[in-house]
Write a protein that holds these residues in place. Sequence first.
Motif, mmCIF file in Angstrom:
data_model
loop_
_atom_site.group_PDB
_atom_site.id
_atom_site.type_symbol
_atom_site.label_atom_id
_atom_site.label_comp_id
_atom_site.label_asym_id
_atom_site.label_seq_id
_atom_site.Cartn_x
_atom_site.Cartn_y
_atom_site.Cartn_z
ATOM 1 N N GLU A 301 0.862 -1.200 0.000
ATOM 2 C CA GLU A 301 0.000 0.000 0.000
ATOM 3 C C GLU A 301 0.890 1.240 0.000
ATOM 4 O O GLU A 301 2.003 1.204 0.540
ATOM 5 C CB GLU A 301 -0.855 0.026 1.269
ATOM 6 N N PRO A 302 0.375 2.360 -0.550
ATOM 7 C CA PRO A 302 1.147 3.608 -0.450
ATOM 8 C C PRO A 302 1.505 3.877 1.016
ATOM 9 O O PRO A 302 0.679 3.708 1.902
ATOM 10 C CB PRO A 302 0.179 4.669 -0.979
ATOM 11 N N GLY A 303 2.753 4.257 1.248
ATOM 12 C CA GLY A 303 3.194 4.531 2.611
ATOM 13 C C GLY A 303 3.708 3.301 3.342
ATOM 14 O O GLY A 303 4.302 3.412 4.410
ATOM 15 N N GLU A 304 3.491 2.113 2.744
ATOM 16 C CA GLU A 304 3.958 0.880 3.389
ATOM 17 C C GLU A 304 5.222 0.375 2.720
ATOM 18 O O GLU A 304 5.372 0.463 1.509
ATOM 19 C CB GLU A 304 2.887 -0.205 3.235
ATOM 20 N N SER A 332 4.448 5.724 -3.243
ATOM 21 C CA SER A 332 4.051 7.074 -2.853
ATOM 22 C C SER A 332 2.529 7.228 -2.799
ATOM 23 O O SER A 332 1.813 6.628 -3.598
ATOM 24 C CB SER A 332 4.634 8.048 -3.869
ATOM 25 N N LYS A 333 2.062 8.032 -1.830
ATOM 26 C CA LYS A 333 0.617 8.320 -1.787
ATOM 27 C C LYS A 333 0.246 9.210 -2.968
ATOM 28 O O LYS A 333 -0.806 9.074 -3.573
ATOM 29 C CB LYS A 333 0.275 9.013 -0.466
ATOM 30 N N ASN A 334 1.142 10.142 -3.259
ATOM 31 C CA ASN A 334 0.951 11.023 -4.411
ATOM 32 C C ASN A 334 1.973 10.681 -5.469
ATOM 33 O O ASN A 334 3.164 10.878 -5.247
ATOM 34 C CB ASN A 334 1.198 12.478 -4.015
ATOM 35 N N THR A 335 1.514 10.146 -6.595
ATOM 36 C CA THR A 335 2.531 9.780 -7.571
ATOM 37 C C THR A 335 2.946 10.977 -8.422
ATOM 38 O O THR A 335 3.966 10.956 -9.081
ATOM 39 C CB THR A 335 2.045 8.641 -8.502
ATOM 40 N N GLU A 347 7.989 6.885 -2.961
ATOM 41 C CA GLU A 347 8.183 7.718 -1.768
ATOM 42 C C GLU A 347 9.622 7.670 -1.249
ATOM 43 O O GLU A 347 10.253 8.692 -1.010
ATOM 44 C CB GLU A 347 7.221 7.280 -0.671
#
Length: 453
Positions: A301-304, A332-335, A347
């Motif tokens: 997951e994003p952030g993981e 990244s949460k924001n790609t 990220e």
Amino acid sequence: MKTIRNKILEFVLLLQSGKSIFNELNKLKKYEKQSINENLKTQQKNLEKILLYSWKYVPYYKKILEEAKVVVNEEILLENFHQVKILDKEILANNFNSLITTNKKFRRNMYTNYSGGSTGTPTKFIQAQHYRIREMAAKWYYYTLINSFPCKHIKLWGSERDIIQAKFSIRSRMMNFLQQRKILNSFQMTQKNMFDYTNEINKYKPIIIEAYAQSIYELAIFIKNNNLKIFSPEGIIASAGTLYPSMKKLIEDVFQCVVLNRYGTREVGDVACSCEKNQGLHMNIINNYIEILDDNLQPAEPGEIGQIYITKLTNFTMPLIRYKIGDLGIPSKNTECGCGRGFPLLEFVEGREMSVFKTKDGTIVPAEFFIHFIGVVFNKGIISKFQVIQNDYDKITIKYILQERENLDGYKKQISYAIRRVMGEDCQIFWREVDQIPNLPSGKYLYTLSEIQ
Ligand SMILES: [Zn+2]
């Protein structure tokens, strides 16, 4: 505008590879201006192309891709890509010959390359000139995040020259001149050399400095502690090893310029780099298909945090599909980055876990020194895994898992010689053959470990 020097450089590289480095670079600059979605479409096409090619010409993959149902009736079914068997270093070594293409065109000008490996496992693989030029352009592209390239730059990088008394060949001297590159040897960071390196930077006034993250960090500390004046380049690219935020901040404070974090390995080239906005690392999705997966091989997951797997889209000589590098990354949460470039963000990458070694007189020896000599320069398939521990200023233990006993003594002798060249002639070196070298509780592998506080 191309200078005469650039034209000669282009010509020299064209002779070797049949490709123009500037054309390859311009293509990437064009992709940079496109949207991420448009580039993802190109990535998909490139992925389909290497899969079909591998099925046709790479014996190892014919069965693997059919079993995964990625190739059915000569058609690519990308929805089944996640079923393709992971390629790790052991599988690579055991299937070495069947991973090389049978296509004559891509066997031309092929060469063997080595990596110290990210998991303590020295790795051997095959590349060719067509690949080298595209990856060189990918490296240059990341320089252009700072300035148009080639431009005056200094590379604070490991060089076996001076250690095993090799000289720069005429060819590498010519390439340094053509690329406006000056090399400072990061394997020999004595106090005196660090003074000299500071002077060299002040004299040469580079536009870009490219360095091992650890080495430029140590040089920055040296400059700060000695209150030295230092020329401020337009930017610094730190690579090989993890650039933690505190390291980045100190380098920026000392050099008063932007510091970019670049991620790459010898097996796959440079695959991601941060920009001046510092919002993550821009992935080169034209040359790579990058997956970050959890322990169950599901997308993290994003952030993981997850393991990084790379499918190289440019190596047609020994294609690497879902190759487990051994480094960890965070999606990244924001790609999308604030800079608007068409390459999506990753990220963070946590590369090799390693300690820097220091001698009593203040010489800094980066972990890459050991990785380079044990895994690259003298890598003859003698050991399959290693770990270097500094027990005291003049005491080193090398744990290793043996692969091939023949030539072991000569191998030890060569490495001991190289180590004493940088750690001091009276450094004691203990070799310990072991059955296994455990990972850290985090699952990461520690290459080098310093027990000196
Ligand atoms: Zn950016």
